[in-house]
Enzyme design. Sequence first.
Site, PDB file in Angstrom:
ATOM      1  N   HIS A  49       0.849  -1.309   0.044  1.00 52.01           N
ATOM      2  CA  HIS A  49      -0.179   0.007   0.097  1.00 52.01           C
ATOM      3  C   HIS A  49       0.827   1.089  -0.051  1.00 52.01           C
ATOM      4  O   HIS A  49       0.426   2.226  -0.616  1.00 52.01           O
ATOM      5  CB  HIS A  49      -0.995   0.090   1.214  1.00 52.01           C
ATOM      6  CG  HIS A  49      -1.906   1.026   1.448  1.00 52.01           C
ATOM      7  ND1 HIS A  49      -2.201   1.593   2.579  1.00 52.01           N
ATOM      8  CD2 HIS A  49      -2.384   1.800   0.389  1.00 52.01           C
ATOM      9  CE1 HIS A  49      -3.016   2.577   2.427  1.00 52.01           C
ATOM     10  NE2 HIS A  49      -3.195   2.843   1.007  1.00 52.01           N
ATOM     11  N   GLU A  52       2.231   1.804  -3.308  1.00 53.84           N
ATOM     12  CA  GLU A  52       1.172   2.592  -4.306  1.00 53.84           C
ATOM     13  C   GLU A  52       1.359   4.118  -4.113  1.00 53.84           C
ATOM     14  O   GLU A  52       1.096   4.778  -5.068  1.00 53.84           O
ATOM     15  CB  GLU A  52      -0.201   2.042  -3.997  1.00 53.84           C
ATOM     16  CG  GLU A  52      -1.319   2.551  -4.746  1.00 53.84           C
ATOM     17  CD  GLU A  52      -2.449   2.626  -3.778  1.00 53.84           C
ATOM     18  OE1 GLU A  52      -3.040   3.796  -3.790  1.00 53.84           O
ATOM     19  OE2 GLU A  52      -2.795   1.736  -3.163  1.00 53.84           O
ATOM     20  N   HIS A  53       1.350   4.524  -2.885  1.00 54.80           N
ATOM     21  CA  HIS A  53       1.187   6.012  -2.795  1.00 54.80           C
ATOM     22  C   HIS A  53       2.589   6.696  -3.250  1.00 54.80           C
ATOM     23  O   HIS A  53       2.308   7.680  -3.748  1.00 54.80           O
ATOM     24  CB  HIS A  53       1.139   6.230  -0.917  1.00 54.80           C
ATOM     25  CG  HIS A  53      -0.198   6.030  -0.595  1.00 54.80           C
ATOM     26  ND1 HIS A  53      -0.797   7.399   0.123  1.00 54.80           N
ATOM     27  CD2 HIS A  53      -1.209   5.271  -0.553  1.00 54.80           C
ATOM     28  CE1 HIS A  53      -1.966   6.949   0.522  1.00 54.80           C
ATOM     29  NE2 HIS A  53      -2.088   5.533   0.007  1.00 54.80           N
ATOM     30  N   GLU A 130      -4.706   7.875   7.333  1.00 55.29           N
ATOM     31  CA  GLU A 130      -5.420   6.981   6.906  1.00 55.29           C
ATOM     32  C   GLU A 130      -5.723   5.745   7.861  1.00 55.29           C
ATOM     33  O   GLU A 130      -6.837   5.312   7.950  1.00 55.29           O
ATOM     34  CB  GLU A 130      -4.903   6.261   5.510  1.00 55.29           C
ATOM     35  CG  GLU A 130      -4.876   7.127   4.338  1.00 55.29           C
ATOM     36  CD  GLU A 130      -4.714   6.254   3.117  1.00 55.29           C
ATOM     37  OE1 GLU A 130      -4.859   5.271   3.075  1.00 55.29           O
ATOM     38  OE2 GLU A 130      -4.431   6.812   2.071  1.00 55.29           O
TER      39      GLU A 130
END
Length: 777
Positions: A49, A52-53, A130
């Site tokens: 994840h 991906e950022h 998040e």
Amino acid sequence: MPSALRLLTLDNGLQVTLRHAPRLKRCAAAVRVRAGSHDAPPAWPGLAHFLEHLFFLGNQRFALEDGLMRYVQHHGGQVNASTRERTTEFFFEVPPAAFSGGLERLCEMLAHPCLELERQVREREVIHAEFIAWSRNPQAQRQFALLQSAGSDHPLSAFHAGNRYSLQVRSQAFQAALRDFHRLFYHAGQITLSLSGPQSLDALESLAHQNAQVFRAGTQVQQSLPPSFNSQAPLRLQSERQLDVLYPCEQLCAGFEHAIDFLTTWLSNTQPGGFPATLRERDWLAQFAFCSLYSFAGQTLLHAGMTLTDAADAEQAYALLGDWLAFLRTTDLSSINQEYGRLQQCRELSAGAVELARRDSAGQPFRALDEQGLAALGLILRTMLDGQLHTASEPWRLPPANPLLNVTPVTVPATAAPEGLTLSSLLPSTRQHGVIYLRWQLASALRVRLWQVLDRGLQALREQAAQAGVQVQLSSCDRYWQLRCAGNGAVVVAVVEQALAILRHPCSQSWTPGTAEQPDAMPIRALLRQLPEQLLGRVDEALPACTISQSDLDSLWEYSTWNGLATGFSATEQSALNRALGKVPGRAGQHPPARIAAVRRWRTLPPATSEQALLLFCPVADQATGRLLAQHLQGPFYQRLRVELNLGYAVFSAFRQIEGCNGLLFGVQSPSASHAEIIGHIQTMLDDLANQLSCTDTDKQALAAQFNEPAMANHDVAEWAWQAHLAGNHQARLSDLHAAILALDTLQLQRLARQASQAEQGWLCLANGPAPGAHWH
């Protein structure tokens, strides 16, 4: 017109799907990487994840200011990414003229990311924000609890989102793992690229060859197989009125994901004789949802979630679910498989470019189940029933064919438009996409409760229309109701006829009170939902507690006024629509445009949570200047508040048209900054930019190009016309906006920034906390 599909493999091993769809006005690209959160080293939860950022933070060839996100926003498109358990997906959609530049940036950022340490440090804090929001979200935590049933050895039960503590970016071991993950999975052998658009297949293939060769050659990596689920039997979890049933399925044959979509379609169908309808007839069911929580390598975890009423018997509800599954397993499925095929064809014809590209990259076909899919469905049903063979005891029946899937245009005598309807030529009938808006102004104090009745009454029609590619929405905003129908013109006419009949006389079941809507757990979303009513000056009123009936609805319609707008229909369709609109309840009349006072208004609204959420709407008189200012603000605002100040992961700014009001909209949700600090940062941002802004021809041309009808999505054209109508401009032209944008100069842009900073045209601030000072009304 049907689309054409082409599959190929590039020299470097990258798989490509190309879809030529002549009806499309935009292009889309989707990259699907066969690697996800479960493929990351267990020592570093959230690594996939996190990577991906990082892709979106720019690289040597395209800096952040010229990267994919800024580029797509600059051209009025959409872009996003998603990390799943065993896949990661990146996708964007833009007008054709911008497609090559977007594809170049997408491929470049994935092939050659910049993994500079300080960028990682800043982005880790975004991931942590998040994580905090995720940990405080009841729905997210409920799903996480459901996944624990997979068993402690299965990666589904582990934490994969990432946070400040799991992403140890200053560790050499972490940095080595990050680079190894990219090297192992982000190469041509592990990627599927899907392109969709109105261009020819040869033109799309040329774009793929030009841009996708940047990926390293490679062969497909065998992803590690997951362990078996903890249990092979269905699992029941119950808390208060929520009943969750999980079905672990393993060793499924190819085609099982297509079979799951088929099963979801019919199990969720609300027609009489089906599972949801039967429970609702007994007054047992408030909400029902069925989906796959996870699918990979022949494994899937299916979830049936039921919110039951106080009158429900949970044990019998579970038994009925099993009984319906037994019925489906022993039924001849040929008729509903043909119906499913028609539904799939309709999905393909109504899908946008990005949906087509994403489905192609995932290998999800638009067709009925083949023999392989039917075999997979049989195995899934046998597993869900735990291998038991029994005959269904309830009188279940398959849903009848959806008549909206086979609507044929009806020719009627030429019929003039009714008095309250404005016809707009902005959307040409050649687009084969008609849109109608109907809006009522209401005086009844019972309007909220009566809207709930009508919304329930429209549910079955809404679902049937959606299967036929038509969107039906009945919304309530303060003292107004609005009905919007959009899709194939002939089908829209048929839907409007039925919708108006329901609005006049909803069925008896609609009057049974439903379950109160669950509040949005994410405060910034809750504020966005409440913004339109606040712009109209909503004053909270206590809902009358009396029993409501058909006579109350009749009275409401008697004293209502309506008007509307239609665009995109052919002459034949428009005549048929005009005839149908002869039965619109109420009387025709104009509604006054909304006016926002030039003062600072603060509204404290729910939900009150541990995070601060704030929306600031700054009214703008001139749309052209407002849109250009918003384009200049979007990137720097995000960079300053989200990346540099790290206020939180929900940070955005945009130009918005809401209830006919033009304005700049700023939104922030932060776990650390106070409301006073957030509003201070927004004002500082506006102050600092006011004297730095410049107005270049390139910027103006890029913005103006977004408002050429051939480059705009059909729904955007219709919505722009409707917002102009609400503002009192009933014959607005896109060409006027286009020309006004090209005529702007720097002084106008700077002047508007200063006006917005000083609230000269007013501020409306919605927040989940009190105003920070006495200068707010």
